[in-house]
Design a protein around this motif. Sequence first.
Motif, PDB file in Angstrom:
ATOM      1  N   PHE A  59       0.824  -1.209   0.000  1.00 22.46           N
ATOM      2  CA  PHE A  59       0.000   0.000   0.000  1.00 22.46           C
ATOM      3  C   PHE A  59       0.859   1.260   0.000  1.00 22.46           C
ATOM      4  CE2 PHE A  59      -2.088   3.173   2.862  1.00 22.46           C
ATOM      5  CZ  PHE A  59      -3.062   3.606   1.975  1.00 22.46           C
ATOM      6  N   GLU A  60       2.013   1.201   0.656  1.00 21.29           N
ATOM      7  CA  GLU A  60       2.893   2.370   0.770  1.00 21.29           C
ATOM      8  C   GLU A  60       3.928   2.431  -0.347  1.00 21.29           C
ATOM      9  OE1 GLU A  60       3.421   2.769   5.514  1.00 21.29           O
ATOM     10  OE2 GLU A  60       3.809   0.775   4.692  1.00 21.29           O
ATOM     11  N   SER A  61       3.850   1.514  -1.307  1.00 28.39           N
ATOM     12  CA  SER A  61       4.869   1.422  -2.360  1.00 28.39           C
ATOM     13  C   SER A  61       4.285   1.645  -3.745  1.00 28.39           C
ATOM     14  CB  SER A  61       5.547   0.043  -2.290  1.00 28.39           C
ATOM     15  OG  SER A  61       6.034  -0.208  -0.995  1.00 28.39           O
ATOM     16  N   ARG A  62       3.299   2.483  -3.830  1.00 28.41           N
ATOM     17  CA  ARG A  62       2.636   2.771  -5.105  1.00 28.41           C
ATOM     18  C   ARG A  62       2.869   4.225  -5.475  1.00 28.41           C
ATOM     19  NH1 ARG A  62      -1.644  -0.001  -7.633  1.00 28.41           N
ATOM     20  NH2 ARG A  62      -2.977   1.227  -9.019  1.00 28.41           N
ATOM     21  N   LEU A  63       3.399   4.465  -6.667  1.00 30.38           N
ATOM     22  CA  LEU A  63       3.636   5.822  -7.161  1.00 30.38           C
ATOM     23  C   LEU A  63       2.517   6.195  -8.115  1.00 30.38           C
ATOM     24  CD1 LEU A  63       6.837   4.271  -7.389  1.00 30.38           C
ATOM     25  CD2 LEU A  63       7.216   6.714  -7.005  1.00 30.38           C
ATOM     26  N   GLN A  64       1.870   7.341  -7.862  1.00 24.30           N
ATOM     27  CA  GLN A  64       0.682   7.729  -8.618  1.00 24.30           C
ATOM     28  C   GLN A  64       0.836   9.119  -9.205  1.00 24.30           C
ATOM     29  OE1 GLN A  64      -2.026   6.888  -5.183  1.00 24.30           O
ATOM     30  NE2 GLN A  64      -3.157   5.676  -6.666  1.00 24.30           N
ATOM     31  N   GLY A  65       0.130   9.357 -10.291  1.00 20.69           N
ATOM     32  CA  GLY A  65       0.108  10.677 -10.882  1.00 20.69           C
ATOM     33  C   GLY A  65       1.294  10.949 -11.790  1.00 20.69           C
ATOM     34  N   GLU A  66       1.385  12.200 -12.257  1.00 20.64           N
ATOM     35  CA  GLU A  66       2.447  12.572 -13.191  1.00 20.64           C
ATOM     36  C   GLU A  66       3.820  12.615 -12.515  1.00 20.64           C
ATOM     37  OE1 GLU A  66       0.661  15.416 -16.536  1.00 20.64           O
ATOM     38  OE2 GLU A  66       0.408  16.227 -14.517  1.00 20.64           O
ATOM     39  N   ARG A  67       3.824  12.966 -11.248  1.00 22.40           N
ATOM     40  CA  ARG A  67       5.077  12.934 -10.501  1.00 22.40           C
ATOM     41  C   ARG A  67       4.758  12.535  -9.066  1.00 22.40           C
ATOM     42  NH1 ARG A  67       8.688  18.183 -10.405  1.00 22.40           N
ATOM     43  NH2 ARG A  67       9.038  17.543 -12.569  1.00 22.40           N
ATOM     44  N   ASP A  68       5.502  11.572  -8.590  1.00 20.32           N
ATOM     45  CA  ASP A  68       5.286  11.115  -7.222  1.00 20.32           C
ATOM     46  C   ASP A  68       6.611  10.638  -6.656  1.00 20.32           C
ATOM     47  OD1 ASP A  68       3.969  10.610  -4.893  1.00 20.32           O
ATOM     48  OD2 ASP A  68       2.846   8.870  -5.596  1.00 20.32           O
ATOM     49  N   VAL A  69       6.714  10.724  -5.329  1.00 26.90           N
ATOM     50  CA  VAL A  69       7.928  10.311  -4.629  1.00 26.90           C
ATOM     51  C   VAL A  69       7.538   9.366  -3.498  1.00 26.90           C
ATOM     52  CG1 VAL A  69       9.914  11.063  -3.273  1.00 26.90           C
ATOM     53  CG2 VAL A  69       9.098  12.476  -5.166  1.00 26.90           C
ATOM     54  N   ARG A  70       8.271   8.279  -3.375  1.00 28.08           N
ATOM     55  CA  ARG A  70       8.082   7.347  -2.265  1.00 28.08           C
ATOM     56  C   ARG A  70       9.435   7.081  -1.613  1.00 28.08           C
ATOM     57  NH1 ARG A  70       3.834   8.675  -2.215  1.00 28.08           N
ATOM     58  NH2 ARG A  70       1.838   7.608  -2.519  1.00 28.08           N
ATOM     59  N   TYR A  71       9.393   6.948  -0.288  1.00 29.99           N
ATOM     60  CA  TYR A  71      10.601   6.660   0.476  1.00 29.99           C
ATOM     61  C   TYR A  71      10.466   5.254   1.060  1.00 29.99           C
ATOM     62  CZ  TYR A  71      11.023  11.714   0.092  1.00 29.99           C
ATOM     63  OH  TYR A  71      11.101  12.989  -0.400  1.00 29.99           O
ATOM     64  N   LEU A  72      11.332   4.349   0.598  1.00 30.87           N
ATOM     65  CA  LEU A  72      11.326   2.970   1.055  1.00 30.87           C
ATOM     66  C   LEU A  72      12.584   2.712   1.880  1.00 30.87           C
ATOM     67  CD1 LEU A  72      10.115   1.167  -2.206  1.00 30.87           C
ATOM     68  CD2 LEU A  72       8.754   2.193  -0.367  1.00 30.87           C
ATOM     69  N   ALA A 677      -3.934  -0.693   3.983  1.00 24.24           N
ATOM     70  CA  ALA A 677      -4.839   0.235   3.297  1.00 24.24           C
ATOM     71  C   ALA A 677      -6.132   0.422   4.073  1.00 24.24           C
ATOM     72  CB  ALA A 677      -5.136  -0.281   1.892  1.00 24.24           C
ATOM     73  N   ALA A 678      -6.679  -0.651   4.646  1.00 28.35           N
ATOM     74  CA  ALA A 678      -7.932  -0.561   5.400  1.00 28.35           C
ATOM     75  C   ALA A 678      -7.687  -0.015   6.807  1.00 28.35           C
ATOM     76  CB  ALA A 678      -8.595  -1.935   5.478  1.00 28.35           C
ATOM     77  N   TRP A 679      -6.605  -0.447   7.440  1.00 28.02           N
ATOM     78  CA  TRP A 679      -6.313  -0.045   8.814  1.00 28.02           C
ATOM     79  C   TRP A 679      -6.164   1.475   8.928  1.00 28.02           C
ATOM     80  CZ3 TRP A 679      -6.329  -2.876  13.230  1.00 28.02           C
ATOM     81  CH2 TRP A 679      -5.713  -2.334  14.369  1.00 28.02           C
ATOM     82  N   SER A 680      -5.529   2.083   7.947  1.00 22.12           N
ATOM     83  CA  SER A 680      -5.279   3.529   8.004  1.00 22.12           C
ATOM     84  C   SER A 680      -6.550   4.353   7.870  1.00 22.12           C
ATOM     85  CB  SER A 680      -4.294   3.928   6.902  1.00 22.12           C
ATOM     86  OG  SER A 680      -4.841   3.680   5.620  1.00 22.12           O
TER      87      SER A 680
END
Length: 760
Positions: A59-72, A677-680
């Motif tokens: 759930f926390e590892s999905r990049l969406q939109g034209e520009r997105d940033v994720r920190y793993l 995803a549901a817990w949050s």
Amino acid sequence: MRKLSSFIAIAFFSIASGSEAAPSLLPSPTKPDLINNNSGTPGVQSNPTGLIPFLESSFESRLQGERDVRYLSFFLTSEQAQAGGSLRLTYTNAVSVRPEDATLRVSFNGHAGQQFPIRSPQGPGIMDVKAETTALKPGWNTVTLAAQQHHRVDCSIDATYELWTQIDVSNSGFQPAASRAQDPAAALMSVGRNAGGRTQVRVLTAGDVKAGARNSLDAIQTIALLLGRKDLSVEFTTATKDEPGIDLIVGDVNSSWQSEEGKRLLATAPAGVSIRPSGAGRLQMIIRGAGEQAINAALLQALNGPLKLVLDSRRLPAEMGVLNADQPGTYRLSDLAYRAEPFAGRLFRTSFQTVMPADFYPGDYGAMTLKLNAATAPKLAPGAQLVVRVNEKAVTSHGLIDPNGTILKDKTLDIPLRAFRPGINTVDILAELPKEEDKVCDPAARDESKPRFLLLEDTSISVPALARAGRVPDLAAFAGRAYPFSRTETLDLVVSAPSSVQLGAAATLLSRLAVSAGQPLAANLVSDQEARSAIPDRNRLIIATAQGQSLVKSARLAAPSLDGLTTASVFGHGSTVAEPSDPRALLDAFQARTSQDRDEPGISENLIIGFQRAINVVGRWLQYREAESDPAPIRNSEVLATLSQVQSETGNSVVTTVSAATDAELSKAIDYLTDPAAWSKLNGGSATVLRSTGEVISTSAAAYSFYPLADKSFANLRRLAAAWLSDHIALYAFAVVMLVSLIGLWLGYIVPRKGVRTVE
């Protein structure tokens, strides 16, 4: 003598400077079993040997939109950091992503990164990124993934929501160049996920399963906290499995709860804690001790010994880009891991999480202040605006239309505290940036050298003093902070029947609450019968099936209707609009069917009805709820399980219950509930898990009770009064009218007597 489990909790706050572990704590060297499990993504090796998975869930590892940033994040020992290695990313992207210019930039711990194309819409693709030793460090390392992606054929703002790239966390992580197989910290942090993206803990038990569960709860919670993962799943089984995860063996060869395989493994293990890699993404954690005290002592010794590096390296919220709102203060976006960069797309978005206190009382007594420092390009089309969303609901906006562009310097936007809830909240800052040229869509002619928007890093958000009063029911506080179970008092963990399935569900839920609380919870595992004679004022977490409904009723909980009783005559044949178990739906249907027999309402009745409707509209507006946002009535046949929370009969404790019809449905529902995803998104007073989709539907509480106030200062009482009046707008309006009337009466009385007379 103080229970040793409490010292385990203390270790997670003030880390003791314990001595090195005794030799018995270290596992004996074993040759890892290099078996590949191909049950995961087709065409990709599942859990490659030695791969260190990311902390974050799918759930926390999905990049969406034209520009997105994720920190793993991933964890390295000193030896692994010095040896270096490579990062493996297994991913899939949306078909709508234009492959010619979609890129993913990868960097380690802030060092300059490498850029790769995103081109894998038909199946999993793999990126292997070499990591230089200078970019790595012992402990937690952060990988920054920055995606840039455009739509193939559509240039509208709505089309940007179709763009995504999903990282497969079961087959992604860091591949170290070297690692000692017998290193306990390295082995623990390399535990893989199964094909469903869950981290499994399998506790070996047989015979007295409840005793085995009781002696394992502290170990399970410790594993959850050390790993830091939000996707842990616990099961009690008789044998190890050839699957990714942890096989946990607790006790000794004489333990009444131990299985035959467990006894065989314990017989060859040294006293204390042993961690043995047993395959790709698998390990065995053996805690050998005779009784609960010896087991907890061994666990505490391991935390101060071979696992101390993991404990010492636990990440602080500020390091992970999370705003902790416990205390008033001002935070810049740069403090929340945001990095400014010109944006040339149509929909800009950046997000951060805000963690509110567990006893936070939302209301219209204040607001967080967002001070914008940004710039826009000339010639943006009508409709250009900046929008702030909290938990996916728009709460404020600002127009960005200026023919010559505009520079925003400390532009203030208020984010009402009403929009937040206890626990974790997601704040999105979006800028909709249309231009006339978007109407003639030519993706190949896009000019990325002309940016449309820039949000600077010195944009800040100020947190005011908050009203503090714990409420019940409040599932947002329960999920976000494990409230009220995060207190130091022992809670009763009650199962209606001590089956392995119910105990696994209870342990899964408890471990997820421990991660939310940031510490192990002191849980007293009891059965239905034992709970009746337990201390009445203890908080309780009940796991029940249809056979345990007597326990639910004794706790003043409305058990879910599981008998399938219907009264179709009220609704008409084949109607699915409302469900007989919903009292409000029954009343509405009854009134609709009998309305023709009523007399026409008079003027006074119409005024009352109109006033009530106006109050409801204002109330929804204040709470950022649309009329259609309320969940539709749910048929009994669609209910898989329910989660509810009420105050106990004595009023001194809280009872939280998860109930389902059967053990199998309970196990499935717990997996759905604890999915990140549901817990949050849990909030309100109760939640229902749908049978067909696994979706979790939260329902607002009709009324709240309050815990005794911890802060009785005048300032807090004033904020609470303002918040309470904003919740009861009708009473507030009545009080204002009465106050104005009293002032008018006083003036009418005092002016003729005390006013200045005209001199004749």
